[in-house]
Write a protein that holds these residues in place. Structure first.
Motif, PDB file in Angstrom:
ATOM      1  N   ASN A 221     -86.939-107.106  93.915  1.00  0.00           N
ATOM      2  CA  ASN A 221     -86.087-106.094  93.913  1.00  0.00           C
ATOM      3  C   ASN A 221     -86.101-105.366  95.196  1.00  0.00           C
ATOM      4  N   ARG A 225     -82.984-105.580  97.978  1.00  0.00           N
ATOM      5  CA  ARG A 225     -82.253-104.484  98.620  1.00  0.00           C
ATOM      6  C   ARG A 225     -82.559-104.306 100.008  1.00  0.00           C
ATOM      7  N   THR A 434     -65.404 -98.139  96.178  1.00  0.00           N
ATOM      8  CA  THR A 434     -66.734 -98.694  96.650  1.00  0.00           C
ATOM      9  C   THR A 434     -66.211-100.061  97.606  1.00  0.00           C
ATOM     10  N   GLU A 623     -61.522-102.959  88.315  1.00  0.00           N
ATOM     11  CA  GLU A 623     -63.139-103.063  88.341  1.00  0.00           C
ATOM     12  C   GLU A 623     -63.342-103.982  87.103  1.00  0.00           C
ATOM     13  N   THR A 627     -65.688-107.174  87.969  1.00  0.00           N
ATOM     14  CA  THR A 627     -67.013-107.286  87.008  1.00  0.00           C
ATOM     15  C   THR A 627     -66.964-108.835  86.607  1.00  0.00           C
ATOM     16  N   HIS A 649     -74.429-106.021  95.524  1.00  0.00           N
ATOM     17  CA  HIS A 649     -73.547-105.882  94.531  1.00  0.00           C
ATOM     18  C   HIS A 649     -72.679-104.664  94.621  1.00  0.00           C
ATOM     19  N   LEU A 651     -70.040-103.448  93.005  1.00  0.00           N
ATOM     20  CA  LEU A 651     -69.986-102.434  92.057  1.00  0.00           C
ATOM     21  C   LEU A 651     -71.094-101.599  91.779  1.00  0.00           C
ATOM     22  N   THR A 652     -72.392-101.978  92.011  1.00  0.00           N
ATOM     23  CA  THR A 652     -73.367-101.169  91.373  1.00  0.00           C
ATOM     24  C   THR A 652     -74.350-100.591  92.618  1.00  0.00           C
ATOM     25  N   ASP A 653     -74.383-101.170  93.951  1.00  0.00           N
ATOM     26  CA  ASP A 653     -75.124-100.717  95.136  1.00  0.00           C
ATOM     27  C   ASP A 653     -74.407 -99.625  95.891  1.00  0.00           C
ATOM     28  N   HIS A 654     -74.103 -98.671  95.256  1.00  0.00           N
ATOM     29  CA  HIS A 654     -73.226 -97.500  95.918  1.00  0.00           C
ATOM     30  C   HIS A 654     -74.179 -96.918  96.917  1.00  0.00           C
ATOM     31  N   GLU A 655     -75.337 -96.470  96.663  1.00  0.00           N
ATOM     32  CA  GLU A 655     -76.312 -95.945  97.470  1.00  0.00           C
ATOM     33  C   GLU A 655     -76.673 -96.767  98.534  1.00  0.00           C
TER      34      GLU A 655
END
Length: 700
Positions: A221, A225, A434, A623, A627, A649, A651-655
């Protein structure tokens, strides 16, 4: 191998063809090309589809039929035999303290030289009973000799890669391992120690090794990242560089009395604008007063009023003495916009022109002459606008509708008809925020998030084929009350490869049997523009009760009295396409209905239909679509110029997206054109990575 050895001594050795990696060669390189793997760097950055944890060994007597499991044992027997059909079967008998398992391979006789009785092995595969024998068919294997720290295919967390015919997982893992061993040292870190530390990132070399052969899922992971951050950073750096380069261009003309133009336009309308339209028009007006040309994206759901925003933008240009051009993907849509523009601009005495590909020579010649002389102030057209002979006197405003249907080069050609004109790109396919920040970071983004008043509610229902006659009866009753309806099919004619109903065949059946006494029309993509327009005009004038069609009516058809749409075999359509089709109804005050007839055979098809029934919000639909399909399919990388996102990703890797954007912007704030010596490597990388796009930096 001499070439490979020479390449290893080369500083840029990861750029050499992957055929020089041990295990590839010229023939296998052709197979790798199908996967987009042409250079060593492609192998190093190949993202595993998933991982299997093969670290835990299950005693043979505790194995479960049908499950994927891993065992460790000793070979107690082996043998090769031929069947009557000339199949060659190689089999091992492997024993542990609890029992015996048989491993079986078909037509791989060479394996008898890989194993010998007494060897200890690890096997991973699907367990199944064959008679009284417990078997694994073609399992992955490792022969344990001495040190077991270098296990590759089992006894560890194992990567599972995308494949093509002719390449096995085992072969792919060996080749990727060889590439990592020989070439990963030549990877160059693009981030400073400070950036790595601030963003808690693993180094590049460690990340590449770990993403392929992780010792733990936590390590995997962290590697993902790091590589995802790099992907997002490169996209953000390119978009930011593109934006800085575009903003370096100086406006060659000025707009006059923008606020007065907007007031005159609004005053001429027989209805009020929504607050969202007022906000977006104000944003565009501010762009036109900046020292560099506008480059803005307008997102708006179906029916949100993008056309009026376009008209206001055009009027600001026309009032200042400039021409405008609108490019749309279909002739039907162009005709529709021309009529809408003529109606809106009639009180303002703005001259509208239309340019289509199959126009008569005399009409086209007159249009081109009037355009070059400035007698046409706003021109609407399709791809025909890109022809070299299309010349404007003073082009100031370019608007592109449904921009995802046009390529980068096409948009550049249209823009070059003027000298750095302002550009507004419109799309009715909403994009999650995003994703918009990632794909359109070089554009200013406006969103129409409010529907005009007077729109009817649209209720959506999903029915099975057995209820189709009930839907027909419902449509018949509603049409007799004064409504109009669409019935949509995926195909124009019957296909031997498909069971889907064809529009042409069903048109005759519906006319003669189901809706006898009503007037039906037929429209599909193989009809000429003139034929299609004639049918649409009759439908608009209510001379046709029910329009049978393919997806040619997906965009551009605005019939306020049409309040029903039945989409047969709805699972054959994409989610965005279904949402666009649904947008053809509910455009008037009457309550509207969208009926989806389908019996989907896939989980993806079920999810699409469930999303349609659940919401009418275009952004929520988008969205769901993202997905279900993933970013590549959702966007269409050719049209959008989006590089492949392998590890991130959206939709999920906003940070990560936020951090990468901050990092890229910080570099560009200090060195906008990446000229400093420390940043020249980054400049080279984005030019190399986005070569096609950087040729058109101001395209959008």
């Amino acid at each position: 191998m001499l070439v490979a050895e020479k390449a290893v001594s080369d500083r840029n050795s990861t750029d050499i063809p992957c055929q020089y990696v041990k295990g590839v060669g010229p023939k296998r390189a052709l197979l790798f090309k199908k996967l987009g793997l042409e250079r060593v760097s492609d192998l190093l950055y190949l993202a595993p589809r998933r991982y299997e944890d093969r670290r835990t060994f299950t005693p043979i007597r505790r194995l479960h039929d049908g499950e994927f499991q891993t065992i460790q044992g000793k070979i107690v027997a082996s043998g090769l035999k031929e069947t009557r059909r000339f199949f060659r079967i190689f089999q091992l008998a492997v024993e542990d303290e609890s029992g015996v398992l048989f491993a079986t391979w078909f037509n791989q006789p060479y394996l008898q030289n890989r194993f010998k009785v007494g060897d200890r092995v690890i096997l991973s595969g699907k367990v199944q009973w064959y008679g009284r024998e417990l078997q694994m068919m073609a399992p992955d294997y490792e022969v344990l000799i001495g040190d077991t720290s270098d296990l590759l295919h089992t006894g560890r967390i194992v990567p599972i890669y995308p494949l093509t015919e002719g390449i096995s997982q085992r072969a792919m893992r060996l080749i990727v391992k060889n590439a990592c061993d020989l070439f990963h040292e030549f990877l160059e870190e693009i981030f400073s120690e400070e950036i790595l530390r601030e963003n808690h990132l693993m180094g590049l070399k460690e990340a590449i090794i770990t993403i392929h052969f992780p010792e733990s899922f936590e390590g995997m992971n962290q590697a993902r990242r790091r590589l995802a951050f790099e992907e997002f950073f490169m996209v953000q750096l390119w978009l930011g560089f593109k934006k800085k380069t575009y903003q370096k261009l100086k406006r060659t003309f000025c707009y006059e009395k923008i606020s007065e133009s907007v007031q005159s336009f609004v005053k001429s309308l027989p209805f009020p604008l929504t607050q969202a339209q007022v906000r977006v028009i104000s944003e565009i007006g501010k762009d036109l007063q900046k020292e560099f040309p506008m480059n803005r994206l307008l997102q708006g759901d179906v029916g949100s009023g993008k056309t009026l925003v376009a008209c206001a933008s055009f009027y600001m240009a026309v009032r200042s003495g400039f021409q405008g051009v609108l490019m749309v993907p279909t002739e039907v849509l162009a005709q529709q916009h021309r009529k809408t523009f003529e109606k809106i601009f009639q009180p303002l005495e703005v001259k509208i022109g239309l340019l289509l590909g199959d126009e008569k020579v005399k009409i086209k010649r007159e249009t081109l002459q009037n355009l070059s002389e400035g007698n046409i102030q706003i021109l609407v057209g399709t791809h025909s606008l890109l022809e070299e002979k299309v010349s404007f006197q003073k082009l100031g405003m370019v608007i592109i509708d449904e921009q995802h249907k046009f390529g980068v080069v096409q948009r550049a050609l249209l823009r070059n008809k003027g000298f750095e004109p302002d550009v507004l790109i419109m799309t009715a396919t909403p994009i999650p925020r995003t994703l918009a920040l990632t794909v359109y970071g070089d554009l200013e983004v406006s969103v129409l998030d409010q529907m005009p008043p007077g729109r009817g509610k649209v209720s959506t229902y999903w029915i099975k084929r057995e209820k189709l006659n009930d839907a027909y009866h419902f449509i018949h009753r509603e049409v007799e009350k004064g409504a109009q309806a669409y019935i949509i099919y995926p195909l124009v004619e019957e296909s031997e490869k498909s069971e889907l109903k064809a529009a042409t065949q069903m048109f005759h059946q519906l006319s003669q049997e189901v809706f006898r006494g009503l007037t039906l029309g037929l429209i599909h993509g193989r009809m000429s523009a003139e034929e299609k327009n004639e049918v649409i005009y009759q439908f608009r004038d209510q001379k046709i009760h029910i329009l049978v069609s393919t997806t040619v009516i997906e965009v551009g058809i605005d019939i306020p009295n049409a309040s029903l749409i039945l989409i047969e075999n709805a699972d054959a359509f994409g989610l965005a396409q279904l949402h666009q089709l649904r947008g053809r109804v509910g455009r008037g005050p009457r309550s509207a209905y969208c009926i989806l007839e389908a019996e989907p055979r896939t989980e993806e098809g079920i999810r699409r239909l469930e999303a349609m029934v659940k919401t009418r919000d275009g952004f929520k639909i988008a969205e769901a679509d993202l997905t279900i399909r993933g970013p590549g399919e959702f966007l269409g990388t050719r049209q959008h110029g989006l590089p492949e996102i392998r590890f991130g990703h959206l939709l999920t890797d906003h940070e990560l997206i936020h951090r990468s954007r901050q990092t890229a912007n910080a570099i560009l704030d200090e060195d906008p054109f990446l000229k400093d010596q420390d940043n020249q490597k980054l400049h080279h990388l984005i030019q190399k990575k986005f070569l096609e796009k950087t040729q058109f930096l101001s395209v959008g």
